[in-house]
Design an enzyme around this catalytic site. Structure first.
Site, PDB file in Angstrom:
ATOM      1  N   HIS A  79      11.809   9.618 -12.678  1.00 47.29           N
ATOM      2  CA  HIS A  79      12.617  10.666 -12.069  1.00 47.29           C
ATOM      3  C   HIS A  79      12.158  10.816 -10.614  1.00 47.29           C
ATOM      4  O   HIS A  79      10.994  10.577 -10.281  1.00 47.29           O
ATOM      5  CB  HIS A  79      12.385  12.022 -12.742  1.00 47.29           C
ATOM      6  CG  HIS A  79      12.794  12.097 -14.178  1.00 47.29           C
ATOM      7  ND1 HIS A  79      11.966  11.703 -15.205  1.00 47.29           N
ATOM      8  CD2 HIS A  79      13.929  12.562 -14.751  1.00 47.29           C
ATOM      9  CE1 HIS A  79      12.571  11.910 -16.353  1.00 47.29           C
ATOM     10  NE2 HIS A  79      13.780  12.437 -16.117  1.00 47.29           N
ATOM     11  N   ASP A  87      12.395  16.971 -30.386  1.00 50.86           N
ATOM     12  CA  ASP A  87      12.258  15.720 -29.641  1.00 50.86           C
ATOM     13  C   ASP A  87      10.783  15.431 -29.379  1.00 50.86           C
ATOM     14  O   ASP A  87      10.201  15.945 -28.427  1.00 50.86           O
ATOM     15  CB  ASP A  87      13.039  15.863 -28.322  1.00 50.86           C
ATOM     16  CG  ASP A  87      13.235  14.535 -27.622  1.00 50.86           C
ATOM     17  OD1 ASP A  87      12.825  13.511 -28.179  1.00 50.86           O
ATOM     18  OD2 ASP A  87      13.810  14.534 -26.523  1.00 50.86           O
TER      19      ASP A  87
END
Length: 439
Positions: free
Chosen positions: A104, A310
């Site tokens: 990112h 997750d």
């Protein structure tokens, strides 16, 4: 810039040692980069990538606990630690022997008080990254923008009810695309971490979906304007952090893209942990995306379905990797996508060598899955069985259905002539037993 060997002293380049004992975990027992299967090297089928955020920015913190991973590269000012982190990352890439990495924008460089300062930080860090890429030959599999962590994005980015926030996201993506071109990224990923809703009471769903589609069109236009040669990918996820995310699963994203006429500009980056969060089996979204010609890349991880959130664990299940690689080989590979390890060592796995052990184990698991998949495809037994099961569509009325030329009147005539169909067994257990033969 950190010198080679400074962070992972005592660990040399990981070797392929197929005869290694069970307890030898710092070598590849199955991943042989140069091995040729179906006319292609193993490293070309697998195209492994290490993710920056979990492996080098991760601290081991979770919603219930403080950081547990004390990494030597996270010391100093934000820019000092960013430079150390970059050196550690490239040392890791080269010792592990992978050819790709992902990040990112905010992993690579810290955010400043203004967009201008933030972009300067990113320019400085990507200049260093480009130097290291040239020195090592390691490339960027994909770049993405973090449009979910900063408080400004608490109500979304491309779907935010305030256009001022959407504009900031647009400015951030513009810079991200510039960085992708600068570093020669093969792909650019959009993950809608906050693109969804927590309550329908305060949400105009139709407006938000339209705004998101228009946001993607802006990205497509800018990509073409600057001559960026990379693949655009959207990564589905059903929930977390939003109660419902617009990119729920593969079919939701494909439907969205086709509805707004964007299907020729995007493919999907499938993360199996997200797939299981949607209530599907591990390989579901990979198979569905591939069936529509939309499978572009895979975030290679797994989760614990019993936990229901997750967990981003490293993939070690050979059955799962075989199913994934069977789909990938059948579609001819993932290039320009790859298998990105969007996975993190457990917060209890605190030694630096654990980072290597996790990646080595997952790479071996995919190498075994690839070999299994190749055997299944080359021997062709399952494929022949499936073909036979659908053989009624090869001629006669079935052929007309297949070609889309049949009518309901013809269906009625056929039944009057042929009567009640004979129900045949699906033989599911036989298929499963045969599949297990290859594992």
């Amino acid at each position: 810039m950190a010198a080679q060997g400074e962070f992972f002293a005592g660990i040399s380049k990981i070797q392929y040692v197929p005869s290694a004992a069970a307890g030898d975990v710092m070598c590849f027992k199955h991943y042989n980069a140069e091995e040729v299967l179906m006319g292609r090297k193993m490293e070309a089928w697998l195209r492994f990538s290490v993710c920056y955020w979990h492996s080098f920015c991760g601290t081991g913190a979770d919603p219930f606990g403080f950081p547990t991973l004390q990494r030597p590269w996270n010391e100093g000012t934000p820019m000092e630690s960013a430079k150390k982190r970059l050196g550690a990352a490239f040392e890791f890439f080269t010792k592990l022997g992978v050819k790709y990495y992902t990040f990112h924008d905010r992993d690579m460089a810290p955010e400043g008080p203004t967009l201008e300062e933030t972009n300067r930080n990113l320019d400085e860090m990507t200049d260093l990254a480009l130097q290291l890429q040239c020195q090592t030959g390691v490339k960027v599999l994909w770049v993405t923008c973090n449009l979910f962590a900063h408080p400004r994005y608490m109500n979304g980015a491309a779907t935010n009810p305030d256009c001022h926030v959407l504009a900031y996201a647009g400015a951030q993506v513009k810079k991200g695309l510039d960085v992708a071109k600068k570093l020669g990224a093969d792909n650019f990923v959009f993950w809608g971490g906050r693109e969804g809703f927590l309550s329908t009471h305060n949400t105009d769903v139709a407006a938000e979906l339209k705004h998101m589609a228009n946001f993607f069109r802006m990205a497509v236009d800018y990509k073409e304007k600057i001559g960026l040669k990379c693949q655009f990918l959207i990564e589905p996820k059903p929930k977390e952090p939003c109660k419902h995310q617009y990119d729920y699963d593969a079919m939701s994203v494909i439907g969205f893209l086709k509805h707004y006429g964007l299907e020729n500009h995007f493919k999907l980056n499938i993360e199996p942990n997200h797939t299981t969060l949607a209530g599907h089996c591990y390989e579901h979204d990979i198979v569905l995306a591939s069936a529509f010609g939309m499978l572009g890349s895979v975030d290679s991880n797994t989760g614990s379905p019993d936990l229901g959130w997750d967990t981003d664990q490293f993939p070690m299940d050979i059955r799962n990797t075989t199913m994934v690689m069977k789909t990938i080989v059948e579609q001819g590979g993932l290039q320009p996508g790859g298998l990105n390890f969007d996975a993190k060592v457990r917060r209890e796995s605190t030694d630096l060598e654990d980072l290597f052990i996790a990646h080595i184990g997952a790479m071996d698991a995919f190498a075994r899955g690839l070999r299994n998949a190749v055997r299944i495809i080359e021997e062709g037994l399952l494929a022949r069985m499936v073909k036979e099961r659908y053989s009624s569509f090869s001629d006669g009325i079935g052929r007309k259905v297949e070609e889309g030329t049949a009518s309901l009147e013809e269906m009625e005539t056929f039944i009057k002539q042929n009567g009640e169909p004979k129900v045949t067994s699906g033989k599911q257990e036989k298929y499963e037993s045969i599949f297990n033969h290859y594992i």
